[in-house]
Enzyme design. Structure first.
Site, PDB file in Angstrom:
ATOM      1  N   ASP A  14       0.913  -1.274  -0.046  1.00 44.77           N
ATOM      2  CA  ASP A  14      -0.054  -0.085   0.180  1.00 44.77           C
ATOM      3  C   ASP A  14       0.853   1.001   0.053  1.00 44.77           C
ATOM      4  O   ASP A  14       1.917   1.247   0.349  1.00 44.77           O
ATOM      5  CB  ASP A  14      -0.944  -0.072   1.229  1.00 44.77           C
ATOM      6  CG  ASP A  14      -2.257   1.033   1.066  1.00 44.77           C
ATOM      7  OD1 ASP A  14      -2.386   1.437  -0.157  1.00 44.77           O
ATOM      8  OD2 ASP A  14      -2.726   1.238   2.164  1.00 44.77           O
ATOM      9  N   ASN A  64     -10.970  -2.511  -5.225  1.00 44.88           N
ATOM     10  CA  ASN A  64     -10.130  -1.730  -6.261  1.00 44.88           C
ATOM     11  C   ASN A  64     -10.914  -0.973  -7.431  1.00 44.88           C
ATOM     12  O   ASN A  64     -10.279  -0.297  -8.211  1.00 44.88           O
ATOM     13  CB  ASN A  64      -8.776  -2.206  -6.492  1.00 44.88           C
ATOM     14  CG  ASN A  64      -7.753  -2.093  -5.406  1.00 44.88           C
ATOM     15  OD1 ASN A  64      -7.108  -3.043  -4.931  1.00 44.88           O
ATOM     16  ND2 ASN A  64      -8.072  -1.125  -4.426  1.00 44.88           N
TER      17      ASN A  64
HETATM   18  C1  IPE Z   1      -5.439  -2.639  -0.220  1.00 46.42           C
HETATM   19  O1  IPE Z   1      -5.319  -1.314  -0.354  1.00 46.42           O
HETATM   20  C2  IPE Z   1      -5.660  -3.328  -1.360  1.00 46.42           C
HETATM   21  C3  IPE Z   1      -4.231  -3.632  -1.997  1.00 46.42           C
HETATM   22  C4  IPE Z   1      -3.240  -3.360  -1.442  1.00 46.42           C
HETATM   23  C5  IPE Z   1      -4.190  -4.276  -3.327  1.00 46.42           C
HETATM   24  P1  IPE Z   1      -6.015  -0.208  -0.509  1.00 46.42           P
HETATM   25  O2  IPE Z   1      -5.487   0.986  -0.620  1.00 46.42           O
HETATM   26  O3  IPE Z   1      -7.050  -0.623  -1.568  1.00 46.42           O
HETATM   27  O4  IPE Z   1      -7.118  -0.532   0.789  1.00 46.42           O
HETATM   28  P2  IPE Z   1      -7.907   0.822   1.796  1.00 46.42           P
HETATM   29  O5  IPE Z   1      -9.027   1.226   0.665  1.00 46.42           O
HETATM   30  O6  IPE Z   1      -6.782   1.781   1.884  1.00 46.42           O
HETATM   31  O7  IPE Z   1      -8.569   0.109   2.630  1.00 46.42           O
HETATM   32  C1  IPE Z   2      -1.620   0.266  -3.321  1.00 47.13           C
HETATM   33  O1  IPE Z   2      -1.279   1.378  -3.279  1.00 47.13           O
HETATM   34  C2  IPE Z   2      -1.616  -0.133  -4.764  1.00 47.13           C
HETATM   35  C3  IPE Z   2      -3.118  -0.997  -4.658  1.00 47.13           C
HETATM   36  C4  IPE Z   2      -4.040  -0.729  -3.985  1.00 47.13           C
HETATM   37  C5  IPE Z   2      -3.372  -1.632  -6.116  1.00 47.13           C
HETATM   38  P1  IPE Z   2      -2.436   2.562  -3.253  1.00 47.13           P
HETATM   39  O2  IPE Z   2      -2.696   2.891  -4.819  1.00 47.13           O
HETATM   40  O3  IPE Z   2      -3.664   2.032  -2.374  1.00 47.13           O
HETATM   41  O4  IPE Z   2      -1.794   3.972  -2.727  1.00 47.13           O
HETATM   42  P2  IPE Z   2      -2.485   5.098  -1.713  1.00 47.13           P
HETATM   43  O5  IPE Z   2      -3.048   4.239  -0.672  1.00 47.13           O
HETATM   44  O6  IPE Z   2      -3.554   5.707  -2.453  1.00 47.13           O
HETATM   45  O7  IPE Z   2      -1.297   5.906  -1.374  1.00 47.13           O
HETATM   46 MG    MG Z   3      -4.169   2.259  -0.620  1.00 44.30          MG
END
Ligand code: IPE
Ligand code: IPE
Ligand code: MG
Length: 264
Positions: A39, A87
């Protein structure tokens, strides 16, 4: 790029932070299964005034490093949460970039997986994965299915709740006798059938939640959260997580620390 993952020798330079962390690791008590919620890609890009997609690109480099480091250390299962069922709520171009990056990763890394005896396994709802990616995933899974050194489990279009519902449906269809149903039987219907529960769950970017990841499997998993954003995650972070994990007492509900659940 193509190279063999040998041992840690030559990979960890003497006198570095990494070498000091490796010295602290007890290799007879490694976590068998490490799972990572990758993340913080978006925030990494925001901090640099870049589009979120640039964060995802940078994040794929961290994936390569985590796979190599885990394999060299002797971890048997590495699960990476790469795309959740939720997602899909993201803007279309971001979603497309994520799947595009996965295709690129598979094209570039499948040979690395093959040559290093690494097996690829996908968990999640396959039917929802874009066709070209799904086809590529099936190809690499087939190509690596007999590999034994480490299994890289990719959680794609994955959601823990959806996985549980899917497992219940399959189980009910095949087993009607209620008294036959127990934890072990149920676990065999999950996407993770045959894979031990994660010992250590790492989440980057400081968020303290599971976000629908491995809900059943992480009942007794040790959680380790770091403020490091995923594109900045390097081998030293994985080493630190393992060092901290080994300092924990896992009790599984009892009063004495236990090494492994099975040995109680
Ligand atoms: C969790 O991250 C999903 C993945 C890393 C694939 P998200 O960024 O989607 O989670 P939330 O929305 O912060 O809970
Ligand atoms: C994790 O990084 C990647 C996926 C969830 C696919 P994020 O895209 O969620 O990054 P933040 O949480 O917005 O910083
Ligand atoms: Mg995230």
């Amino acid at each position: 790029m193509f190279f063999m993952f040998d041992t840690l020798e030559g990979y960890i330079q003497p006198g570095t932070v990494e070498a000091e962390l490796v010295r602290q690791i007890d290799f007879s008590r490694l976590p068998a299964h490490v799972a990572i919620i990758m993340d913080g890609n978006g925030r990494w890009a925001n901090q640099r005034n870049l589009p979120r997609t640039e964060g995802h690109k940078a994040g794929s480099e961290s994936v390569k490093e985590a796979v190599e480091a885990a394999a060299r250390l002797g971890i048997k299962y590495l699960t990476l949460y790469a795309f959740s069922r939720e997602n899909w709520k993201r803007p279309e171009d971001e979603v497309n970039t994520l799947w595009g990056l996965l295709r690129k990763y598979l094209a570039e890394e499948s040979r690395v997986l093959v040559e290093n005896d690494l097996r690829l396994k996908v968990i999640g709802e396959r039917s929802g994965i874009p066709y070209l990616v799904r086809r590529e995933l099936a190809r690499v899974e087939r190509q690596t299915c007999h590999n034994r050194r480490m299994t890289v489990v990719l959680a794609l279009n994955y959601g823990g709740r959806q996985e549980i519902i899917k497992a219940i449906k399959k189980m009910v269809r095949r087993k009607s006798r209620l008294d036959e149903i127990d934890e072990d039987l149920f676990a065999r219907y999950l996407d993770t059938a045959g894979i031990p529960d994660p010992d250590l769950l790492i989440r980057t970017s400081g968020e303290m939640r599971l976000s629908n990841f491995l809900l059943w499997q992480s009942a007794y998993t040790e959680l380790w959260v770091t403020p490091v954003l995923w594109p900045d995650f390097r081998k030293k972070d994985l080493l630190q997580a393992i060092v901290d994990y080994q300092r924990r007492e896992r009790r599984f509900g009892g009063v004495e620390p236990v090494q492994k659940k099975g040995r109680q």
